[in-house]
Design an enzyme around this catalytic site. Structure first.
Site, PDB file in Angstrom:
ATOM      1  N   ASP A 136       0.873  -1.166   0.000  1.00  0.00           N
ATOM      2  CA  ASP A 136       0.000   0.000   0.000  1.00  0.00           C
ATOM      3  C   ASP A 136       0.917   1.224   0.000  1.00  0.00           C
ATOM      4  OD1 ASP A 136      -2.402   1.543   0.485  1.00  0.00           O
ATOM      5  OD2 ASP A 136      -3.188  -0.247   1.451  1.00  0.00           O
ATOM      6  N   ASP A 180      -3.154   4.646  -2.376  1.00  0.00           N
ATOM      7  CA  ASP A 180      -4.240   5.172  -1.559  1.00  0.00           C
ATOM      8  C   ASP A 180      -4.795   6.477  -2.147  1.00  0.00           C
ATOM      9  OD1 ASP A 180      -5.496   4.753   1.202  1.00  0.00           O
ATOM     10  OD2 ASP A 180      -4.825   6.835   1.396  1.00  0.00           O
ATOM     11  N   HIS A 206     -11.305  -3.032   3.378  1.00  0.00           N
ATOM     12  CA  HIS A 206     -11.233  -2.701   4.805  1.00  0.00           C
ATOM     13  C   HIS A 206     -11.972  -1.417   5.168  1.00  0.00           C
ATOM     14  CE1 HIS A 206      -8.285  -0.301   2.817  1.00  0.00           C
ATOM     15  NE2 HIS A 206      -8.103   0.414   3.909  1.00  0.00           N
ATOM     16  N   ASP A 207     -12.515  -0.716   4.170  1.00  0.00           N
ATOM     17  CA  ASP A 207     -13.257   0.524   4.444  1.00  0.00           C
ATOM     18  C   ASP A 207     -14.767   0.341   4.317  1.00  0.00           C
ATOM     19  OD1 ASP A 207     -10.900   1.994   4.771  1.00  0.00           O
ATOM     20  OD2 ASP A 207     -10.746   2.356   2.608  1.00  0.00           O
ATOM     21  N   GLU A 215      -6.644   3.452  -5.852  1.00  0.00           N
ATOM     22  CA  GLU A 215      -7.906   3.509  -5.105  1.00  0.00           C
ATOM     23  C   GLU A 215      -8.635   4.776  -5.528  1.00  0.00           C
ATOM     24  OE1 GLU A 215      -9.882   3.858  -0.677  1.00  0.00           O
ATOM     25  OE2 GLU A 215      -8.108   4.994  -1.215  1.00  0.00           O
TER      26      GLU A 215
END
Ligand code: NOJ
Length: 534
Positions: free
Chosen positions: A101, A203, A327-328, A266
């Site tokens: 990430d 990200d 994960h969000d 993302e």
């Protein structure tokens, strides 16, 4: 793409690991890198090609690692750089890939860059972050809002200016218009790429550049009080600025120094905007994350339309991809229900393009209710009345029926699902009806059939209940996939195609082996993958 020879990130499946919650190896209740190594054989068995690790860098953990204090180190909770090197070696020894990430939009306020930047107005790193004067009445420079609640501007007493933070105040945004910042982050990329890392998930890629004039965002006329407060304004000036593509292109050229490395972006944007992140002539992100399956209502007409729109909008060089959870977001099981999540698995693994699986989804792990006193996610803590905590989808992986699910030998950092004694890898491995078995079989078939791996997508039919499509390639079998997105029985009559074949995989295994001719009766929540006769 060269059909006969797709690249690994086109043919393979990506698996997201939230490192805190995958496997603890040193009995501190938090997952770590040695723990991941221990579980690589499982991922190999499952048929995964690439592992994406959420951040593992030194961090105060205000946002669980998305607040980075050192881009080139490893947080002691997860291990050290030798553990990382060992992990990379073990991944590669299994002919797998490792994605890290990369969080370039913001650092932690504990990063030395920000400490310098905030130390004085004339510090050489002042312009590495976004500093602005107050308006004449002392208020924030504009109306931009933080994703985690409240204004996106934080007042700094020492230097008497505000700084911008799209997330927490302890996550100041870097100034990507500054060439020194660009160079510093490209240097970070080179550091990991030289080690042999296979690429990055970047990200909030669409946040990286903001309007040069810092104009107010327009008020959102459709804001609903239950929504996150950030939605009160439309982020038209604070995100997705045209100049971001120049940055993405530069990041891509860093990757292109090396062989077969890749970058996932993302990006939460509508289809047309999303497409621009592929870049012109394929010089942008390899895979701008396609979040439609996790943002659209789970209804057949919407999904059928979105899949076709996405397929139709892809640039010529653009390879598709699909995601059900991360994960969000709430887990797929908790969004669409247990029965439908089997249908979702079939959809994810039969659509054209790279699937990303969120750890534990292959077991049908559900969002775990976290008592208020145990909530840790800042998004949940900052907007307590809105039920926005992301903790429920981040609970420890369920490996076995032992205490703490084989995740740890001590109490984990976040509570486990109380169902873990029956919902775990060990139990499901030998259960033909388990979610894990469905995932494993779908993956095996997808990875062995050219039509499923890289063949074309041909929409066949959709109505209020059904979505049906064919996958075909110049070699191997053709498949018809037909999914009932409702709980009621549904009926499908082939109209423009010859339909004859055998059900090879079904969400209800009892349907498998059935011969199909012209007409199909599906039970509620049924998904069928049919190998067509010709
Ligand atoms: C997106 C990440 O996925 C999320 O977990 C994080 O909170 C924000 N970016 C801020 O980095």
């Amino acid at each position: 793409m060269n059909e006969a020879n797709p690249l690994w990130w086109q043919s393979g499946i990506v698996y997201q690991i939230y490192p805190r919650s995958f496997q603890d190896s040193n009995a501190d209740g938090v997952g770590d890198l040695r723990g991941v190594i221990k579980r690589l054989d499982y991922l190999k068995w499952l048929g995964i090609k690439a592992v994406w690790l959420s951040p593992i860098y030194p961090s105060p953990m205000d946002d669980f690692g998305y607040d980075i204090a050192d881009y080139k180190g490893i947080h002691p909770l997860f291990g050290n750089i030798e553990d990382f090197d060992a992990l990379l070696e073990e991944v590669h020894a299994r002919d797998m890939k490792l994605l890290l990430d990369l969080v370039p939009n913001h650092s932690s306020d504990q990063h030395p860059w920000f400490k310098e930047s905030r130390s004085s107005r004339d510090n050489p790193k002042r312009n590495w972050y976004l500093w602005k004067d107050a308006r004449p009445d002392g208020s924030e420079p504009n109306n931009w809002l933080s994703e985690f609640g409240g204004s996106a501007w934080q007042w700094d007493e020492t230097t008497q200016q505000y700084y911008y933070h799209a997330f927490l105040a302890s996550q100041p945004d870097l100034n990507w218009r500054n060439p020194e910042v660009q160079q510093a982050m490209f240097d970070v990329m080179h550091f990991w790429l030289k080690k042999g890392v296979d690429g990055f998930r970047v990200d909030v890629m669409w946040h990286m550049i903001k309007d040069e004039q810092f104009r107010d965002n327009p008020i959102n006329p459709d804001y609903q009080p239950h929504e996150s407060t950030v939605k009160k304004v439309l982020a038209v000036y604070s995100t997705d600025q045209p100049e971001v593509h120049e940055i993405v292109r530069k990041m891509r050229s860093v990757l292109d120094h090396y062989k077969e490395r890749m970058m996932i972006g993302e990006i939460y944007l509508p289809i047309q905007r999303l497409m621009s992140y592929y870049g012109t002539d394929g010089n942008g992100a390899h895979l701008p994350f396609n979040f439609q399956l996790l943002t659209l209502p789970w209804e057949a007409p919407q999904l059928a339309a979105a899949i076709s729109q996405y397929e139709g909008a892809l640039p010529q060089h653009g390879w598709p991809n699909w995601v059900l959870s991360n994960h969000d977001q709430p887990r797929i099981t908790s969004r669409v229900g247990m029965q439908q999540s089997r249908v979702a698995a079939m959809l994810l693994l039969t659509l054209r393009g790279t699937p990303t699986i969120y750890y534990g989804d292959e077991l049908g792990m559900q969002d775990v209710p976290i008592p208020f006193a145990e909530v840790q996610d800042p998004q949940g803590l900052n907007m307590p009345d809105k039920n926005l905590s992301r903790d429920p989808a981040r609970t420890p992986m369920q490996w076995t029926e032992e205490n703490y699910a084989g995740f740890s030998t001590v109490k984990p950092w976040l509570r486990l699902a109380n169902t873990y004694r029956r919902v775990n890898v060990e139990t499901q491995k030998s259960d033909p009806y388990a979610m894990l078995t469905l995932y494993k079989r779908l993956i095996e078939l997808r990875q062995s059939e050219p039509s499923l791996m890289w063949g074309s997508y041909i929409p066949v039919y959709s109505d209020q209940q059904l979505v049906a499509f064919i996958r075909e390639a110049s070699t191997g079998s053709r498949f018809l996939i037909i999914l009932n997105l409702t709980h009621r029985p549904a009926y499908f009559k082939a109209e423009h195609i010859t339909l004859e074949g055998i059900v090879e995989i079904a969400t209800f295994p009892e349907d498998e082996g059935q011969r199909i001719k012209d007409y199909i009766t599906l039970s509620g929540d049924a998904g069928l993958l049919i190998r067509l006769d010709s």
